[in-house]
Design an enzyme around this catalytic site. Structure first.
Site, PDB file in Angstrom:
ATOM      1  N   MET A   1      -4.115   4.642  -0.583  1.00 13.20           N
ATOM      2  CA  MET A   1      -4.900   5.179   0.523  1.00 13.20           C
ATOM      3  C   MET A   1      -5.870   6.267   0.076  1.00 13.20           C
ATOM      4  O   MET A   1      -6.845   6.544   0.773  1.00 13.20           O
ATOM      5  CB  MET A   1      -3.976   5.696   1.630  1.00 13.20           C
ATOM      6  CG  MET A   1      -3.218   4.595   2.364  1.00 13.20           C
ATOM      7  SD  MET A   1      -4.274   3.338   3.123  1.00 13.20           S
ATOM      8  CE  MET A   1      -4.997   4.298   4.468  1.00 13.20           C
TER       9      MET A   1
ATOM     10  N   ILE B   1       0.838  -1.194   0.000  1.00 17.11           N
ATOM     11  CA  ILE B   1       0.000   0.000   0.000  1.00 17.11           C
ATOM     12  C   ILE B   1       0.874   1.245   0.000  1.00 17.11           C
ATOM     13  O   ILE B   1       1.887   1.293   0.702  1.00 17.11           O
ATOM     14  CB  ILE B   1      -0.865   0.034   1.282  1.00 17.11           C
ATOM     15  CG1 ILE B   1      -1.707  -1.237   1.397  1.00 17.11           C
ATOM     16  CG2 ILE B   1      -1.731   1.282   1.333  1.00 17.11           C
ATOM     17  CD1 ILE B   1      -2.234  -1.464   2.798  1.00 17.11           C
ATOM     18  N   CYS B   2       0.445   2.264  -0.754  1.00 17.00           N
ATOM     19  CA  CYS B   2       1.058   3.593  -0.647  1.00 17.00           C
ATOM     20  C   CYS B   2      -0.057   4.628  -0.788  1.00 17.00           C
ATOM     21  O   CYS B   2      -1.228   4.314  -0.586  1.00 17.00           O
ATOM     22  CB  CYS B   2       2.176   3.782  -1.675  1.00 17.00           C
ATOM     23  SG  CYS B   2       1.600   3.898  -3.372  1.00 17.00           S
ATOM     24  N   ARG B   3       0.273   5.841  -1.141  1.00 11.18           N
ATOM     25  CA  ARG B   3      -0.725   6.898  -1.246  1.00 11.18           C
ATOM     26  C   ARG B   3      -1.679   6.664  -2.403  1.00 11.18           C
ATOM     27  O   ARG B   3      -2.891   6.727  -2.254  1.00 11.18           O
ATOM     28  CB  ARG B   3      -0.019   8.258  -1.388  1.00 11.18           C
ATOM     29  CG  ARG B   3      -0.981   9.431  -1.495  1.00 11.18           C
ATOM     30  CD  ARG B   3      -0.226  10.757  -1.579  1.00 11.18           C
ATOM     31  NE  ARG B   3      -1.128  11.829  -1.915  1.00 11.18           N
ATOM     32  CZ  ARG B   3      -1.436  12.203  -3.156  1.00 11.18           C
ATOM     33  NH1 ARG B   3      -0.906  11.553  -4.183  1.00 11.18           N
ATOM     34  NH2 ARG B   3      -2.260  13.187  -3.386  1.00 11.18           N
TER      35      ARG B   3
END
Length: 106
Positions: free
Chosen positions: A93, A65-67
């Site tokens: 996210m 997961i990242c932005r």
């Protein structure tokens, strides 16, 4: 080159709500996870991944997961080349609508 596996933020949220045992790793920077991360996720900054390979289970599917899904896609490509079972959370996210907490509260 293998095709990268992907999962949507909505699918991740559904798995968490259903109580599924999934492996989540958030590769964002410290200030980003302090703004809120998925409580079930572990935080390993993207740049720390190469030295943290021992902390990853090569045989267990792991969702990164990242932005927005870009950095996590890069991490997935790197790890996939090394034989890890990885999945990129597309949209990151920005698309995740489930519960989050600042890292300091986890």
């Amino acid at each position: 080159m293998y095709e990268m596996k992907e999962i949507t933020a909505e699918e991740v949220q559904r798995k968490i709500e259903n109580g599924e045992n999934i492996e989540l790793i958030d590769v964002r920077e410290d200030d980003e996870v302090e703004a809120g991360m998925i409580p079930q996720a572990r935080h390993i900054r993207m740049n720390d991944i190469p030295e943290q390979l021992d902390a990853l289970d090569k045989d267990k599917e792991t969702i990164f997961i990242c932005r927005s899904g870009g950095r996590s896609a890069n991490v997935c490509a790197y790890l996939q080349d090394k034989g890890y079972d990885v999945v990129n959370m597309v949209g990151g996210m920005l698309d995740y609508k489930g519960k989050t907490k600042p890292k300091s509260e986890l």
